[in-house]
Motif scaffolding. Structure first.
Motif, PDB file in Angstrom:
ATOM      1  N   VAL A 112       0.845  -1.201   0.000  1.00 21.69           N
ATOM      2  CA  VAL A 112       0.000   0.000   0.000  1.00 21.69           C
ATOM      3  C   VAL A 112       0.881   1.252   0.000  1.00 21.69           C
ATOM      4  O   VAL A 112       1.661   1.453   0.942  1.00 21.69           O
ATOM      5  N   TYR A 120      -6.436   1.009   3.026  1.00 20.27           N
ATOM      6  CA  TYR A 120      -6.600   1.788   1.795  1.00 20.27           C
ATOM      7  C   TYR A 120      -7.589   2.931   2.027  1.00 20.27           C
ATOM      8  O   TYR A 120      -7.356   4.060   1.596  1.00 20.27           O
ATOM      9  N   GLU A 134      -6.991   6.707   1.172  1.00 16.54           N
ATOM     10  CA  GLU A 134      -7.723   7.237   0.016  1.00 16.54           C
ATOM     11  C   GLU A 134      -8.699   8.344   0.410  1.00 16.54           C
ATOM     12  O   GLU A 134      -8.978   9.241  -0.380  1.00 16.54           O
ATOM     13  N   LEU A 148      -5.970  -0.827  -6.001  1.00 16.92           N
ATOM     14  CA  LEU A 148      -7.099  -1.425  -5.270  1.00 16.92           C
ATOM     15  C   LEU A 148      -7.828  -2.446  -6.133  1.00 16.92           C
ATOM     16  O   LEU A 148      -8.249  -3.496  -5.656  1.00 16.92           O
ATOM     17  N   LEU A 173     -14.954   2.546  -1.291  1.00 15.22           N
ATOM     18  CA  LEU A 173     -13.783   2.240  -2.133  1.00 15.22           C
ATOM     19  C   LEU A 173     -14.217   1.628  -3.457  1.00 15.22           C
ATOM     20  O   LEU A 173     -13.691   1.963  -4.519  1.00 15.22           O
ATOM     21  N   ARG A 211      -4.591   5.396  -5.295  1.00  8.30           N
ATOM     22  CA  ARG A 211      -4.383   3.941  -5.156  1.00  8.30           C
ATOM     23  C   ARG A 211      -5.489   3.146  -5.826  1.00  8.30           C
ATOM     24  O   ARG A 211      -5.644   1.958  -5.581  1.00  8.30           O
TER      25      ARG A 211
END
Ligand code: FES
Length: 249
Positions: A114, A177, A181, A194, A227, A190
């Protein structure tokens, strides 16, 4: 008042093992980890168990207690009927090292993939970074994670499909994440990672991870679903994709 607790504990290593029965004298107010320590002190000196804080904050003592993932240090014995056998087994999703200790290196290896926090230029005229309280609160929820990995343990993508560990990072990592994010000062993107490396699309929102989180993080609703939406925007919205492409040049 003391009583005899019937315990069934998995003993073994990577080559195999079995459940063994014990009877341990316990007192009112004890938690499962206390009973394991009593067992270790009186009958099974070589029993391997991982723990550290005994306060529900280090995430080390996760195990399956009567088939359910729990922090042993936060599970009081009075949760079980007197006379009921308390069965303790290691987290099933990760390889056993010995007894109740599993090898959770998978989670740290995925964490290394990450990209870290990358703050942009300060947003305030005084040279300081500024962010709204609502953004602080959003990120703060994700930062409560104690890395007990119980969410990883119950995620059926990881638990039932060993091969998916190569392509799906799991709920704990989704929260990592999300923390980055959704940070308004972060400049890394990312979303491709992802989708392609962390495999956010493999999550089918059963919310088992949210159910077991000891910090009550709404892993699915507040982390994974937003996400997924961001990834969908980036990957399947042609205008957004064009915008990103132009920004890159
Ligand atoms: Fe730290 Fe249980 S010993 S969470």
């Amino acid at each position: 008042m003391g009583y005899d607790l019937a315990m069934r504990v998995w003993r073994g290593d990577a080559d195999g093992g079995e459940l063994r029965d014990f009877t341990v004298e316990v007192e009112e107010g004890m938690v499962v980890l206390d009973a394991v320590h009593r067992l270790q002190a009186t009958q099974a000196n070589d029993l391997a168990v991982r723990w550290n804080c005994k306060a529900g904050k280090c995430g080390s003592c996760s195990a399956e207690v009567n088939g359910k993932p729990r922090l042993m240090c936060m599970t009081r014995l009075n949760l079980f009927d007197p006379g009921e056998t308390v069965t303790i087994t290691p987290l099933r999703t990760f390889p056993v090292v010995r007894d109740l200790v599993t090898d959770v290196a998978f989670n740290y290896e995925k964490a290394e993939e990450v990209p870290t926090f990358a703050p942009g230029r300060p947003t305030g005229d005084d040279g300081h970074h500024r962010m709204q309280q609502v953004d602080v609160d959003r990120v703060q929820e994700f930062r409560k994670c104690i890395e007990c990995f119980m969410c990883q343990n119950v995620c059926h993508v990881l638990r039932d499909h060993e091969d998916k560990k190569k392509v799906f990072a799991g709920p704990r990592l989704m929260i990592r994440y999300a923390e980055l994010e959704m940070h308004p000062l972060d400049t890394n993107d990312r979303r491709d990672l992802l989708r392609e490396e962390a495999g956010v699309g493999y999550c089918n929102i059963t919310k088992c991870c949210t159910d077991v989180c000891p910090e009550h993080i709404k892993i699915t609703d507040n982390g994974i679903i937003p996400l997924k939406e961001r990834v969908a925007d980036a990957s399947f919205d042609p205008i957004a994709a064009l915008g990103r492409r132009l920004r890159r040049h």
